[in-house]
Scaffold this motif. Structure first.
Motif, short mmCIF file in Angstrom:
data_model
loop_
_atom_site.label_atom_id
_atom_site.label_comp_id
_atom_site.label_asym_id
_atom_site.label_seq_id
_atom_site.Cartn_x
_atom_site.Cartn_y
_atom_site.Cartn_z
N ARG A 1 43.57 31.89 26.39
CA ARG A 1 44.43 31.35 25.32
C ARG A 1 45.67 30.70 25.91
N ARG A 2 46.23 31.29 26.96
CA ARG A 2 47.43 30.72 27.57
C ARG A 2 47.16 29.39 28.26
N VAL A 3 45.90 29.11 28.60
CA VAL A 3 45.58 27.83 29.23
C VAL A 3 45.92 26.68 28.28
N TRP A 4 45.69 26.88 26.98
CA TRP A 4 45.97 25.78 26.04
C TRP A 4 47.27 25.95 25.26
N THR A 5 47.92 27.09 25.37
CA THR A 5 49.18 27.28 24.62
C THR A 5 50.42 27.15 25.50
N SER A 6 50.25 27.04 26.80
CA SER A 6 51.41 26.98 27.69
C SER A 6 51.45 25.65 28.43
N LYS A 7 52.52 25.47 29.19
CA LYS A 7 52.70 24.24 29.97
C LYS A 7 53.30 24.60 31.33
N ASN B 1 54.33 25.68 34.96
CA ASN B 1 53.99 26.80 35.84
C ASN B 1 53.25 27.91 35.10
N GLU B 2 53.64 28.16 33.87
CA GLU B 2 52.97 29.20 33.08
C GLU B 2 51.50 28.84 32.87
N GLN B 3 51.25 27.57 32.60
CA GLN B 3 49.87 27.13 32.42
C GLN B 3 49.08 27.22 33.72
N GLU B 4 49.71 26.86 34.82
CA GLU B 4 49.04 26.96 36.12
C GLU B 4 48.65 28.41 36.42
N MET B 5 49.55 29.33 36.12
CA MET B 5 49.26 30.75 36.33
C MET B 5 48.14 31.20 35.40
N ALA B 6 48.17 30.74 34.15
CA ALA B 6 47.12 31.09 33.19
C ALA B 6 45.77 30.56 33.66
N LYS B 7 45.76 29.33 34.14
CA LYS B 7 44.52 28.73 34.64
C LYS B 7 43.99 29.55 35.82
N LYS B 8 44.85 29.91 36.74
CA LYS B 8 44.46 30.71 37.90
C LYS B 8 43.89 32.06 37.45
N ASN B 9 44.56 32.71 36.52
CA ASN B 9 44.10 34.00 36.02
C ASN B 9 42.78 33.89 35.26
N PHE B 10 42.63 32.81 34.50
CA PHE B 10 41.39 32.58 33.76
C PHE B 10 40.23 32.40 34.73
N ILE B 11 40.42 31.58 35.74
CA ILE B 11 39.36 31.35 36.72
C ILE B 11 39.03 32.65 37.45
N GLU B 12 40.03 33.43 37.80
CA GLU B 12 39.79 34.72 38.44
C GLU B 12 38.97 35.64 37.53
N SER B 13 39.28 35.63 36.24
CA SER B 13 38.52 36.44 35.28
C SER B 13 37.07 35.99 35.22
N LEU B 14 36.87 34.67 35.18
CA LEU B 14 35.51 34.16 35.15
C LEU B 14 34.75 34.51 36.43
N LYS B 15 35.44 34.48 37.55
CA LYS B 15 34.79 34.84 38.83
C LYS B 15 34.37 36.30 38.83
N GLN B 16 35.17 37.17 38.22
CA GLN B 16 34.78 38.58 38.11
C GLN B 16 33.54 38.73 37.23
N ILE B 17 33.53 37.98 36.14
CA ILE B 17 32.37 38.01 35.24
C ILE B 17 31.15 37.47 35.97
N GLU B 18 31.36 36.39 36.71
CA GLU B 18 30.26 35.79 37.46
C GLU B 18 29.71 36.76 38.51
N GLU B 19 30.59 37.52 39.12
CA GLU B 19 30.17 38.53 40.09
C GLU B 19 29.27 39.58 39.44
N TYR C 1 40.15 36.78 27.30
CA TYR C 1 40.66 36.20 26.06
C TYR C 1 42.15 35.86 26.19
N HIS C 2 42.94 36.79 26.65
CA HIS C 2 44.38 36.58 26.73
C HIS C 2 44.75 35.48 27.71
#
Length: 115
Positions: free
Chosen positions: A8-14, A16-34, A4-5
């Motif tokens: 949310r930053r994927v659409w509220t940031s811009k 480098n912060e957004q790039e980091m949020a995107k990376k973290n979001f994808i990592e979270s999804l990969k954990q869920i996918e695992e 969740y956290h």
């Protein structure tokens, strides 16, 4: 839940912060996918609590993808397959918001509060 956290930053940031949020979001999804593995649902063949808790994120994917300029399906195809399976259930398809409507609401929210 971290997803969740970071989502949310994927659409509220811009920038480098957004790039980091995107990376973290994808990592979270990969954990869920695992955790999902090759099962139909998180509980195996039975749609259950974890599926109910996670499926609302699916209607946000269009928003995350549009703001973050990526495709969830490319990064986490099993999550999309699972979500589409969940959407075949009437209880899910009739209650989950349309992804493009969520995006439009987020645009309105951003104009009012974030921009």
């Amino acid at each position: 839940m971290q997803v969740y956290h970071v989502s949310r930053r994927v659409w509220t940031s811009k920038g480098n912060e957004q790039e980091m949020a995107k990376k973290n979001f994808i990592e979270s999804l990969k954990q869920i996918e695992e955790e999902l593995g090759d099962k139909a649902y998180f509980g195996g063949n039975t749609f259950g609590f974890v599926d109910i808790a996670l499926i609302p994120f699916y209607c946000w994917f269009y928003t995350y993808e549009t703001f973050g300029n990526f495709q969830v399906e490319k990064e986490c195809p099993k999550i999309i397959t699972w979500a589409k399976r969940c959407m075949q259930r009437e209880s899910v398809s009739k209650t989950l918001a349309d992804g493009k409507e969520v995006y439009e609401s987020v645009l309105d929210y951003k104009k009012l509060f974030l921009d």
